[in-house]
Design an enzyme around this catalytic site. Structure first.
Site, PDB file in Angstrom:
ATOM      1  N   ASP A 106      58.204  31.256 -13.478  1.00 23.62           N
ATOM      2  CA  ASP A 106      59.049  30.148 -13.961  1.00 23.62           C
ATOM      3  C   ASP A 106      58.388  28.815 -13.612  1.00 23.62           C
ATOM      4  O   ASP A 106      57.395  28.777 -12.881  1.00 23.62           O
ATOM      5  CB  ASP A 106      60.458  30.246 -13.352  1.00 23.62           C
ATOM      6  N   HIS A 121      50.665  34.741 -10.791  1.00 24.20           N
ATOM      7  CA  HIS A 121      51.045  35.759 -11.787  1.00 24.20           C
ATOM      8  C   HIS A 121      51.301  35.152 -13.169  1.00 24.20           C
ATOM      9  O   HIS A 121      51.982  35.754 -14.002  1.00 24.20           O
ATOM     10  CB  HIS A 121      52.276  36.536 -11.288  1.00 24.20           C
ATOM     11  N   SER A 203      59.342  39.951  -1.125  1.00 21.43           N
ATOM     12  CA  SER A 203      59.481  41.246  -0.449  1.00 21.43           C
ATOM     13  C   SER A 203      58.152  41.696   0.138  1.00 21.43           C
ATOM     14  O   SER A 203      58.083  42.639   0.904  1.00 21.43           O
ATOM     15  CB  SER A 203      59.971  42.285  -1.459  1.00 21.43           C
TER      16      SER A 203
END
Ligand code: BV8
Length: 263
Positions: A106, A121, A203
């Site tokens: 985003d 990414h 994570s």
């Protein structure tokens, strides 16, 4: 809110000369952007995000995958940076040698005022042609208006590249694909040279991005994790702050620099 900060954490940031902010999907969760852990809904409910975010899935069913990315793009357009993104931009303003490394596709860091976040990414806003040289896609991008409710989304045929007629694909790094070399190198160098790395809402299971906080720790930096849940990074962190990005990051900035949080 001070209570979430064990003594000594704020000065770690307040005294830092070089900082890395590594953000994961959790940084944008408070803006309403689902994380990769959240169940997919609607048409995509029977898939998990790791399956759909692959070249195999795209080539097997381009309309399904392109529809998913257009739905995510529309949702991000309607989202707003949250106090976590704003606090990150504040750190950059106060500590010029701050590098923002984002795993997210985003543009909320940019919209919060971050100078040049490194996108490991890729981005939802840089579609490109599937052709070998991955030239930027030339196509009439139906920049549907921001207000349009993406609803539950649906299948959507990807456009064809006007330049070579090949399919246009999302400008993201899919699982099994290598990361943009310059971005990864810049992130690794920043991690190896920083005094403090903030690992926010990740994570720590997707590689090679998950190596970044480990490089910082091995190089003697203080690693401060902000996450409501324990992660695989807990052991390598100097301190684990259990809470949301939108809550904890502004509190840390306030305590470290003695300035009021931005609403
Ligand atoms: C590659 C773009 C060379 C697309 C993404 C070594 C070991 C094991 C596996 C591998 C390895 N090396 C390579 C692999 C394979 C693979 C990998 O890591 N697999 C994992 C799943 C085991 N890596 C790759 O394929 C990479 N390429 O290695 O190329 C190569 C090539 C061929 C073969 C071998 C090597 C490419 C990886 C990039 C994939 N693309 N995104 C898209 O977005 O659609 S990754 C994608 O998932 C996201 O971008 C994000 O980065 C990642 C999800 O991770 P997180 O951001 O951490 O988010 P997650 O949802 O997991 O967790 C959210 C966290 O937030 C949670 O902890 C939660 O508690 C917390 N949270 C929730 N709410 C809040 C919060 N925190 C704060 N505030 C809140 N409010």
């Amino acid at each position: 809110m001070e209570s979430v900060l064990p003594p000594g954490v704020a000065p770690l940031l307040g005294r830092a000369g070089r900082v890395v902010v590594l953000s994961g999907a959790g940084m944008s969760a408070d803006s309403g952007v689902p994380t990769f852990r959240d169940e997919l809904t609607g048409l995509w409910a029977r898939f998990d995000a790791h399956q759909l975010a692959t070249a195999e899935a795209f080539h097997a069913d381009p309309d399904l995958v392109w529809g998913w990315y257009e739905w995510r793009r529309a949702r991000v357009r309607r989202a707003r940076p949250n106090p976590g993104h704003l606090a990150t931009a504040t750190i950059e303003a106060l500590i010029p040698d701050t590098v923002v490394v984002s795993q997210n596709v985003d543009d909320l860091h940019e919209r919060a005022g971050s100078r040049a976040p490194i996108h490991l990414h890729g981005s939802l806003f840089a579609p490109r042609c599937v052709a070998e040289d991955a030239h930027p896609a030339v196509f009439s991008d139906s920049e549907d208006d921001e207000a349009a409710d993406p609803g539950t989304g649906g299948r959507l045929s990807p456009p064809s590249c006007v330049r070579c007629g090949a399919l246009v694909r999302p400008g993201v790094v899919w699982f099994g694909e290598v990361l943009p070399e310059a971005a990864l190198t810049a992130a690794v160098e920043a991690a190896a040279a920083c005094d403090v790395l903030l690992a926010v809402g990740t994570s720590g299971v997707v590689y090679p991005a998950a190596e970044i906080p480990r490089i910082a720790a091995r190089s003697g930096a203080a690693v401060i994790q902000i996450n409501p849940q324990p992660t695989s990074l807990d052991q390598i962190c100097t301190v684990n702050l259990r809470g949301s990005a939108a809550q904890v990051l502004p509190t840390l900035v306030e305590a470290a620099f003695g300035i009021a949080r931005q609403a």
